[in-house]
Design an enzyme around this catalytic site. Structure first.
Site, PDB file in Angstrom:
ATOM      1  N   GLU A 106      26.403  -5.759 118.481  1.00 54.82           N
ATOM      2  CA  GLU A 106      26.441  -4.300 118.359  1.00 54.82           C
ATOM      3  C   GLU A 106      25.171  -3.677 118.919  1.00 54.82           C
ATOM      4  O   GLU A 106      24.058  -4.124 118.656  1.00 54.82           O
ATOM      5  CB  GLU A 106      26.614  -3.902 116.893  1.00 54.82           C
ATOM      6  CG  GLU A 106      27.257  -2.539 116.717  1.00 54.82           C
ATOM      7  CD  GLU A 106      28.720  -2.536 117.159  1.00 54.82           C
ATOM      8  OE1 GLU A 106      28.967  -2.184 118.331  1.00 54.82           O
ATOM      9  OE2 GLU A 106      29.589  -2.887 116.366  1.00 54.82           O
ATOM     10  N   ASP A 128      25.331  -3.679 124.353  1.00 56.66           N
ATOM     11  CA  ASP A 128      26.080  -3.610 125.604  1.00 56.66           C
ATOM     12  C   ASP A 128      25.328  -2.816 126.667  1.00 56.66           C
ATOM     13  O   ASP A 128      25.531  -3.021 127.853  1.00 56.66           O
ATOM     14  CB  ASP A 128      27.488  -3.046 125.387  1.00 56.66           C
ATOM     15  CG  ASP A 128      27.510  -1.662 124.779  1.00 56.66           C
ATOM     16  OD1 ASP A 128      26.573  -1.325 124.022  1.00 56.66           O
ATOM     17  OD2 ASP A 128      28.454  -0.915 125.059  1.00 56.66           O
ATOM     18  N   SER A 131      47.360  21.365 121.575  1.00 60.07           N
ATOM     19  CA  SER A 131      46.624  22.268 122.455  1.00 60.07           C
ATOM     20  C   SER A 131      46.791  21.861 123.908  1.00 60.07           C
ATOM     21  O   SER A 131      46.823  20.668 124.233  1.00 60.07           O
ATOM     22  CB  SER A 131      45.138  22.250 122.070  1.00 60.07           C
ATOM     23  OG  SER A 131      44.387  23.102 122.906  1.00 60.07           O
ATOM     24  N   GLY A 162      36.696   9.498 115.230  1.00 53.29           N
ATOM     25  CA  GLY A 162      35.426   9.510 114.520  1.00 53.29           C
ATOM     26  C   GLY A 162      35.224   8.330 113.610  1.00 53.29           C
ATOM     27  O   GLY A 162      34.319   8.328 112.769  1.00 53.29           O
ATOM     28  N   ALA A 163      36.043   7.291 113.758  1.00 49.95           N
ATOM     29  CA  ALA A 163      35.963   6.121 112.881  1.00 49.95           C
ATOM     30  C   ALA A 163      35.287   4.937 113.545  1.00 49.95           C
ATOM     31  O   ALA A 163      35.251   3.846 112.988  1.00 49.95           O
ATOM     32  CB  ALA A 163      37.367   5.726 112.417  1.00 49.95           C
ATOM     33  N   GLY A 164      34.772   5.117 114.753  1.00 45.44           N
ATOM     34  CA  GLY A 164      34.103   4.024 115.440  1.00 45.44           C
ATOM     35  C   GLY A 164      35.046   3.031 116.081  1.00 45.44           C
ATOM     36  O   GLY A 164      34.660   1.899 116.337  1.00 45.44           O
ATOM     37  N   SER A 209      38.011   7.683 122.122  1.00 43.50           N
ATOM     38  CA  SER A 209      37.649   8.364 123.372  1.00 43.50           C
ATOM     39  C   SER A 209      37.738   7.403 124.557  1.00 43.50           C
ATOM     40  O   SER A 209      38.252   7.771 125.626  1.00 43.50           O
ATOM     41  CB  SER A 209      36.246   8.966 123.270  1.00 43.50           C
ATOM     42  OG  SER A 209      35.281   7.968 122.998  1.00 43.50           O
ATOM     43  N   ASP A 234      33.365  -0.876 125.420  1.00 44.46           N
ATOM     44  CA  ASP A 234      34.608  -0.299 124.919  1.00 44.46           C
ATOM     45  C   ASP A 234      35.662  -0.211 126.003  1.00 44.46           C
ATOM     46  O   ASP A 234      36.799  -0.674 125.836  1.00 44.46           O
ATOM     47  CB  ASP A 234      34.343   1.094 124.335  1.00 44.46           C
ATOM     48  CG  ASP A 234      33.440   1.057 123.128  1.00 44.46           C
ATOM     49  OD1 ASP A 234      33.147  -0.052 122.628  1.00 44.46           O
ATOM     50  OD2 ASP A 234      33.015   2.135 122.678  1.00 44.46           O
TER      51      ASP A 234
END
Length: 387
Positions: free
Chosen positions: A39, A42, A78, A125-127, A131, A175
């Site tokens: 962690e 990277d 949206s 937003g939870a890791g 995205s 990611d």
């Protein structure tokens, strides 16, 4: 097999006014991800062990025969309709798509007008890299739609470039890479300096992985994530003054830190985490190859302690969950992702997750006034076109 919410996404695109030049709708999906170990290394040239999970973003995509980019988020209900590629500070979700288009154009890839509707079940937003999943599914679907013929590695690099240069988060490659190349029941050992990787089995015999969502939402753009990267980079530059051949902080040795008289206390702490994570990662790789889940669990706890004390990217809520699990004899647990909230990855024997979580959540709710969520997970495959 179609991903989540695809019928609704198709309906939304079919409700748009259609040009005679519009193409047929194609469906794609990309997963969220976890990282077993490695962690915040990277972007320091380190080795990481990520895997894809069975939470996915789905996208319905087609050419529209115009110069417009028409993008719809099912989660936000949206639309973003634009001819230009400018960062949107209001509809921030659209920047992950527009960023891919912008970066593709910079390397000479043609991007005519298209319609893209997306939605999924990756908690934001939870890791878990919702995205990056959106960036990768956008890059892959446009590559297929417009005949770019990009490799999975180039898909990942395009997604990372969008996040770095357009969105403004100076993330590493992990990611987007694992979301592009992942296989079921496997993690990848990815050297983020060379992009060489190999698959390592995650077929646990009597253990399972679950995620506990602290419900503390984080945004890497608004957090101290970029500061952590700057601190690791400045530590490297100072160490290179005494070790000129050093190419990355990941390959430094702990005794070198004392030789440098320039490192600040923060730079020292960040470097200690990166060096320690190198050792933990090699230990986990050996343990996975031997099927030693107990040793993997010990490394998870050690990783969390380092992330909390040395790298300072944890928070009271995730610290509490990890400490609680350790006190109950759970095999291993640690915060995952960029930090400052998000999820805790838990490794334990099969069948204990629900009862342990219920007990943990009672105590957690009393202390923090909010309930956590538990996500049983399966290790999944990477980006794909749905048939």
């Amino acid at each position: 097999m179609q991903g989540p919410k695809t019928e609704e996404l198709i309906r939304i695109l079919n409700s748009l006014p259609q040009s005679q030049m519009a193409g047929s709708i194609r469906l794609f999906s990309a997963p969220g991800r976890i990282n077993i170990i490695g962690e915040h290394v990277d972007y320091a040239g380190g080795i990481v062990l990520p895997a894809a999970i069975d939470f996915r973003i789905s996208a319905a995509v087609r050419t529209n025969g115009t110069n417009l980019f028409r993008i719809y988020s099912l989660d936000y209900d949206s639309w973003k309709i634009s001819e230009t590629l400018q960062y949107d500070p209001i509809q921030t979700w659209s920047n992950y798509v527009l960023g891919v288009v912008s970066e593709a154009g910079k390397i000479g890839l043609p991007v005519p007008g298209f319609d893209l509707a997306f939605g999924g079940n990756i908690p934001q937003g939870a890791g878990l890299s919702s995205s990056a999943a959106l960036e990768v599914v956008t890059a892959y679907s446009l590559s297929e739609l417009f005949g770019w013929n990009l490799s999975k590695t180039k898909i990942a690099l395009l997604g990372q470039s969008a996040e770095n240069r357009f969105v403004g988060v100076n993330c590493g490659i992990m990611d987007q890479f694992v979301i592009s190349v992942a296989k079921p029941e496997s993690c990848i050992s990815l050297d983020t300096e060379t992009l060489e990787y190999e698959y390592i089995s995650l077929e646990w015999k009597d253990c399972e992985l679950v995620l506990i969502d602290s419900k503390v939402k984080h945004s890497l753009k608004d957090s101290e994530y970029n500061d952590r990267r700057k601190e690791t980079e400045s530590a490297l530059e100072k160490l290179k003054k005494i070790r000129p051949t050093l190419t990355s902080l990941y390959h430094a040795e702990e005794e070198w830190l004392d030789e440098s008289k320039e490192l600040t206390p923060r730079e020292m702490s960040r470097a200690l985490h990166v060096i320690g994570e190198r050792k933990r990662t090699h230990n986990v790789i050996r343990s996975l190859q031997k099927g030693d889940a107990i040793e993997v669990g010990k490394s998870l706890y050690s990783c969390h302690d380092s992330l909390s004390r040395l790298f300072e990217v944890s928070c009271p809520e995730t610290d509490y969950i990890v400490d609680w699990m350790k006190g109950k004899g759970v095999m291993g647990a640690r915060m995952i992702g960029g930090g400052f909230g998000g999820c805790v990855l838990v490794l334990d024997r099969i069948g204990r997750g629900s009862s342990l979580f219920s007990e943990c959540n009672d105590a957690y709710s009393r202390k923090f006034g909010v309930s956590a969520d538990i996500y049983p997970i399966k290790i999944s495959e990477g980006v794909r076109e749905e048939r």
